[in-house]
Scaffold this motif. Structure first.
Motif, PDB file in Angstrom:
ATOM      1  N   ASN A  67     -26.594  66.248  37.372  1.00 50.87           N
ATOM      2  CA  ASN A  67     -27.011  67.565  36.873  1.00 50.87           C
ATOM      3  C   ASN A  67     -26.834  67.660  35.363  1.00 50.87           C
ATOM      4  N   ARG A  70     -29.624  65.757  33.745  1.00 50.56           N
ATOM      5  CA  ARG A  70     -30.878  66.486  33.915  1.00 50.56           C
ATOM      6  C   ARG A  70     -30.945  67.654  32.932  1.00 50.56           C
ATOM      7  N   ARG A  74     -33.519  68.303  29.679  1.00 52.68           N
ATOM      8  CA  ARG A  74     -34.376  69.490  29.577  1.00 52.68           C
ATOM      9  C   ARG A  74     -34.258  70.209  28.239  1.00 52.68           C
ATOM     10  N   LYS A 114     -37.629  61.389  36.930  1.00 51.99           N
ATOM     11  CA  LYS A 114     -36.176  61.517  37.047  1.00 51.99           C
ATOM     12  C   LYS A 114     -35.684  61.609  38.495  1.00 51.99           C
ATOM     13  N   ARG A 115     -36.348  62.355  39.350  1.00 52.85           N
ATOM     14  CA  ARG A 115     -35.887  62.499  40.739  1.00 52.85           C
ATOM     15  C   ARG A 115     -36.037  61.179  41.494  1.00 52.85           C
TER      16      ARG A 115
END
Length: 172
Positions: A67, A70, A74, A114-115
């Motif tokens: 997280n 991520r 962003r 990314k996922r």
């Protein structure tokens, strides 16, 4: 935090620090960024440690790391600097494994969304089950399966492998 909780946390960090740094490195490909992310994540984990009742604090730590990376990605002001083409000392290849193959796989892995990248790393580098991966990714097991399958398919195309087992073998 009680002395007992603090001792537990210290034991956890001592046992898992290198593993968590390698996990973060596989996701961001930069040792300095990986270490910074692990440090931030462990700080967050420390603040919650006494309230947690987890059977697997390692999975929770990996979720925080994923997280954190991520969120960092962003942020509009984040400017990614590319590292050199060599693998840092801490990420040395396994005996008998070609470092050129490892670099090629890491470069291809970095091109995944990314996922998909997270799903492939958790399933095939971390050797986690579908359920454990779903817990870390905060999604369903079906999403893990589809993201992993799509990621491996993309890797096969990028690496020129026809057999799916060639990709999985190159990642180990």
């Amino acid at each position: 935090m009680t002395t007992e909780n603090e001792a537990e946390f210290r034991e956890f960090v001592a046992a898992q620090l290198d593993h968590l740094c390698r996990f973060a490195f596989l996701l961001c490909r930069d040792w300095h960024r990986a270490e910074d992310t692990v440090q931030k994540s462990l700080t967050k984990l420390y603040l919650r440690w006494s309230r947690l009742n987890l059977s697997s604090p390692g999975a929770y730590a990996r979720r925080i790391i994923a997280n954190e990376l991520r969120e960092e990605h962003r942020r509009f002001w984040f400017q990614r600097e590319r590292t050199s083409g060599r693998i840092p000392e801490r990420a040395s290849p396994d005996p008998g494994e070609s470092s050129a193959v490892r670099l090629t796989v890491l470069d291809a892995l970095a091109q995944l969304p990314k996922r998909q990248q997270l799903a492939v790393v958790l399933r095939h580098w971390e050797d986690l089950s579908v359920e454990q991966t779903a817990e870390i990714m905060d999604c369903s097991t079906g999403t893990v399966k589809s993201q992993t399958a799509r990621g491996l398919q993309t890797l096969r195309g990028l690496l020129g492998y026809e057999n799916p087992m060639q990709v999985e073998g190159a990642m180990r």
